[in-house]
Design an enzyme around this catalytic site. Structure first.
Site, mmCIF file in Angstrom:
data_model
loop_
_atom_site.group_PDB
_atom_site.id
_atom_site.type_symbol
_atom_site.label_atom_id
_atom_site.label_comp_id
_atom_site.label_asym_id
_atom_site.label_seq_id
_atom_site.Cartn_x
_atom_site.Cartn_y
_atom_site.Cartn_z
ATOM 1 N N CYS A 5 -4.837 12.474 12.679
ATOM 2 C CA CYS A 5 -5.589 11.214 12.631
ATOM 3 C C CYS A 5 -5.418 10.568 14.001
ATOM 4 O O CYS A 5 -4.790 11.141 14.900
ATOM 5 C CB CYS A 5 -5.069 10.321 11.508
ATOM 6 N N LYS B 203 0.852 -1.206 0.000
ATOM 7 C CA LYS B 203 0.000 0.000 0.000
ATOM 8 C C LYS B 203 0.881 1.247 0.000
ATOM 9 O O LYS B 203 0.684 2.162 -0.789
ATOM 10 C CB LYS B 203 -0.873 0.010 1.251
ATOM 11 N N ASN B 204 1.895 1.252 0.862
ATOM 12 C CA ASN B 204 2.681 2.474 1.050
ATOM 13 C C ASN B 204 3.715 2.729 -0.034
ATOM 14 O O ASN B 204 4.339 3.782 -0.047
ATOM 15 C CB ASN B 204 3.325 2.479 2.441
ATOM 16 N N ASP C 292 4.919 0.788 12.063
ATOM 17 C CA ASP C 292 3.726 0.125 11.518
ATOM 18 C C ASP C 292 3.615 -1.328 11.950
ATOM 19 O O ASP C 292 2.607 -1.970 11.657
ATOM 20 C CB ASP C 292 3.718 0.195 9.986
ATOM 21 N N ARG D 126 -8.523 -0.553 4.803
ATOM 22 C CA ARG D 126 -7.689 0.455 4.129
ATOM 23 C C ARG D 126 -6.350 -0.141 3.720
ATOM 24 O O ARG D 126 -5.748 0.288 2.751
ATOM 25 C CB ARG D 126 -7.428 1.634 5.075
ATOM 26 N N ASP E 121 4.585 20.193 7.711
ATOM 27 C CA ASP E 121 5.449 21.385 7.657
ATOM 28 C C ASP E 121 6.749 21.127 6.896
ATOM 29 O O ASP E 121 7.247 21.999 6.181
ATOM 30 C CB ASP E 121 5.752 21.874 9.078
ATOM 31 N N GLN E 122 7.292 19.917 7.026
ATOM 32 C CA GLN E 122 8.549 19.607 6.323
ATOM 33 C C GLN E 122 8.354 19.601 4.800
ATOM 34 O O GLN E 122 9.240 20.006 4.054
ATOM 35 C CB GLN E 122 9.079 18.241 6.782
ATOM 36 N N ARG F 220 0.320 14.553 12.760
ATOM 37 C CA ARG F 220 0.739 14.268 11.373
ATOM 38 C C ARG F 220 0.909 15.563 10.559
ATOM 39 O O ARG F 220 0.315 15.742 9.505
ATOM 40 C CB ARG F 220 -0.254 13.346 10.677
HETATM 41 C C1 EPZ Z 1 4.203 7.079 6.313
HETATM 42 O O1 EPZ Z 1 3.416 8.108 6.887
HETATM 43 C C2 EPZ Z 1 3.313 5.855 6.234
HETATM 44 N N1 EPZ Z 1 2.165 6.130 5.370
HETATM 45 C C3 EPZ Z 1 2.839 5.471 7.641
HETATM 46 O O2 EPZ Z 1 2.089 4.271 7.522
HETATM 47 C C4 EPZ Z 1 4.063 5.198 8.506
HETATM 48 O O3 EPZ Z 1 3.636 4.909 9.829
HETATM 49 C C5 EPZ Z 1 4.975 6.427 8.512
HETATM 50 O O4 EPZ Z 1 5.338 6.778 7.159
HETATM 51 C C6 EPZ Z 1 6.263 6.189 9.288
HETATM 52 O O5 EPZ Z 1 6.943 5.108 8.744
HETATM 53 C C7 EPZ Z 1 2.317 6.052 4.034
HETATM 54 O O6 EPZ Z 1 3.392 5.774 3.525
HETATM 55 C C8 EPZ Z 1 1.092 6.321 3.203
HETATM 56 P P1 EPZ Z 1 6.296 10.478 8.270
HETATM 57 P P2 EPZ Z 1 3.972 9.631 6.868
HETATM 58 O O7 EPZ Z 1 6.186 11.734 7.495
HETATM 59 O O8 EPZ Z 1 4.727 9.868 5.627
HETATM 60 C C9 EPZ Z 1 6.654 13.800 11.663
HETATM 61 C C10 EPZ Z 1 0.269 2.848 7.811
HETATM 62 O O9 EPZ Z 1 -0.144 2.298 8.831
HETATM 63 N N2 EPZ Z 1 6.495 14.783 10.566
HETATM 64 O O10 EPZ Z 1 7.452 9.577 8.009
HETATM 65 O O11 EPZ Z 1 2.831 10.527 7.186
HETATM 66 C C11 EPZ Z 1 5.390 12.996 11.896
HETATM 67 O O12 EPZ Z 1 4.512 13.676 12.757
HETATM 68 C C12 EPZ Z 1 0.699 4.295 7.866
HETATM 69 O O13 EPZ Z 1 0.404 2.296 6.697
HETATM 70 C C13 EPZ Z 1 6.536 16.148 10.863
HETATM 71 O O14 EPZ Z 1 6.677 16.548 12.009
HETATM 72 O O15 EPZ Z 1 4.962 9.617 8.107
HETATM 73 C C14 EPZ Z 1 5.944 11.735 12.519
HETATM 74 O O16 EPZ Z 1 6.158 11.970 13.898
HETATM 75 C C15 EPZ Z 1 0.416 4.921 9.225
HETATM 76 N N3 EPZ Z 1 6.392 17.044 9.845
HETATM 77 C C16 EPZ Z 1 7.290 11.549 11.827
HETATM 78 O O17 EPZ Z 1 7.621 12.823 11.272
HETATM 79 C C17 EPZ Z 1 6.220 16.656 8.534
HETATM 80 O O18 EPZ Z 1 6.115 17.521 7.644
HETATM 81 C C18 EPZ Z 1 7.303 10.522 10.703
HETATM 82 O O19 EPZ Z 1 6.224 10.841 9.834
HETATM 83 C C19 EPZ Z 1 6.185 15.256 8.252
HETATM 84 C C20 EPZ Z 1 6.328 14.343 9.275
#
Ligand code: EPZ
Length: 417
Positions: A115, A22-23, A304, A396, A123-124, A120
């Site tokens: 969520c 999925k991801n 995950d 999902r 900002d980055q 989530r």
């Molecule tokens: C991806 O989410 C995955 N989703 C998530 O899987 C997974 O848990 C996550 O990566 C971590 O591995 C998809 O790929 C569709 P991140 P993502 O940006 O990209 C912080 C599932 O169950 N952050 O790597 O949203 C954030 O809050 C889902 O399949 C910022 O602060 O995760 C978190 O603490 C759930 N600012 C950390 O970074 C930003 O702009 C990692 O988030 C972006 C992220």
């Protein structure tokens, strides 16, 4: 809304196949916005989030056909808008931002809310796009991005972000000049996206390492691409073999990408071996015993898989500690596991699990995708019947999970709740 009714206590035996990731599929499908010709994607999992992605792509002007795990896309006149009622059902919709800015120089995307598992923020993503020459306004909950032309930049993420790395990579492949991403996410799904983009003519090096360099090209030509297997679905099935004291052969299991998870499951007493047919998983004679897990960006233990391994820990001998370092609220499965007799206490982002001899079936509520998987695993092992409600969360990210598990001995029925 549907629920799953699970009669527990049956060891699972047989062969189970992993679907496409999925991801990996989500960002790769959004990357079709970058193409000016038709593309075909193979091994696409049949999931709610994929349907949502295709609905959004069609709204944006990319025509999509989805038949038997093959998706064909053809870009038309693009309308760069991702509305709230789609984005709120799938936060990953924000991944259309980078491709739209790259192709059209403008995008209106509803700012994804939080969520169940955390705020989530994005900002980055926005900070990186601004460094590449985009400007953003916030209007009625929508982010409106504009740029005359994205240009390459040297970007250092505050933390490894999977979505941020993917979004900016998709913007950079058509930008003017070279983009360097530092502190980039190394997840296999990021690598799969890079491989797809390279197959279309993108110039990317360093994917899978913390520093990715992308040299912008003028256009990308489409290709046929097969999505990698889902390592989290595979890890969930490994855990199912352990928690039911069964023996499963898992086909298309990405062994290398699951190394940290496999090491932890072996520490807990599971025997996991790679064979020419797939990965064989069973519980060793000494049974399950506790271990400690801290979730980290890849190649560390994946967040995950945190809820799923906690289900295993709840019936292991001795105690275990889980330290959730990625998301601030990813213990929603804990109160539900406790309803089934698990002994778990939480202090901040740390959970202490004291193993019990067995869980007892109960009515439980799913709250997010991986929490649902954890409750299914607990139900498979529990004595008696477990009803997992709100399983739209599960749908999902897991393709026909009850069909796959029933084929190896589980007793699960899907019912109206
Ligand atoms: C991806 O989410 C995955 N989703 C998530 O899987 C997974 O848990 C996550 O990566 C971590 O591995 C998809 O790929 C569709 P991140 P993502 O940006 O990209 C912080 C599932 O169950 N952050 O790597 O949203 C954030 O809050 C889902 O399949 C910022 O602060 O995760 C978190 O603490 C759930 N600012 C950390 O970074 C930003 O702009 C990692 O988030 C972006 C992220």
């Amino acid at each position: 809304m549907d629920k799953l009714r699970i009669e527990g206590g049956v060891p699972l035996h047989g062969t189970i196949a992993v679907s496409g990731s999925k991801n990996a599929a989500l960002p790769i499908l959004f990357a079709s916005i970058l193409l000016d010709s038709p593309a075909s994607f193979l091994n696409v999992p049949h999931l709610q989030d994929i349907e949502t992605t295709l609905r959004l792509l069609r709204m944006i002007g990319v025509s999509c056909e989805n038949e038997d795990h093959v998706v064909q896309t053809e870009p038309g006149n693009l309308l760069p808008e991702a509305p709230y009622d789609l984005v709120r059902t799938m936060r990953a919709s924000v991944l259309c931002l980078g491709p739209l800015l790259a192709r059209l120089g403008r995008a209106r995307v509803s700012l994804p809310g939080g969520c169940a598992i955390g705020a989530r923020p994005v900002d980055q993503h926005l900070k990186a796009f601004e460094q590449m020459g985009a400007r953003f306004d916030l209007e009625g909950g929508d982010i409106i991005g504009r740029t005359s032309r994205l240009r390459g930049a040297h970007i250092v993420f505050d933390m490894p972000t999977v979505g941020g790395t993917e979004n900016v990579m998709m913007a950079a492949v058509l930008a003017d000049g070279t983009t360097i991403l530092e502190n980039a996410a190394r997840e296999p799904e990021v690598v799969d996206l890079a491989k797809f983009l390279i197959s279309c003519g993108a110039n990317i090096v360093g994917h899978g390492t913390p520093i990715i360099t992308i040299k912008g090209v003028s256009s990308l030509s489409a290709n046929t691409y097969s999505i990698m297997p889902d390592r989290i679905e595979a890890g969930t099935f490994l855990a199912a073999a352990g928690i039911t004291k069964g023996k499963l052969l898992i086909k298309h299991c990405p062994y290398q990408e699951l190394e940290t998870v496999i090491n932890k499951l072996q520490e807990m007493g599971m025997q996991i071996t790679k064979t020419s047919e797939g990965v064989l998983a069973e519980l060793g004679k000494a049974g399950l015993h506790g271990t400690d897990v801290k979730t980290q960006p890849y190649p560390g233990f994946p967040t995950d898989m945190q809820a799923q391994i906690m289900a295993l820990m709840s019936v292991a001998s001795q105690s275990s500690i889980v330290d959730e370092r990625i998301f601030e609220n990813r213990f929603m499965h804990v109160p539900e596991l406790i309803r089934m007799g698990a002994k778990i206490t939480i202090s901040g982002h740390t959970a202490m699990i004291r193993g019990v001899s067995h869980l007892i079936g109960a009515q439980v509520m799913a709250s997010d995708l991986r929490a649902s998987a954890s409750l299914v695993l607990a139900g498979l092992a529990a004595h008696g019947t477990t009803n997992v409600r709100r399983i739209y969360h599960l749908d999902r990210g897991y393709e026909q999970i009850e069909k796959k598990l029933n084929a190896v001995g589980a007793r699960i029925t899907r019912e109206q709740q």
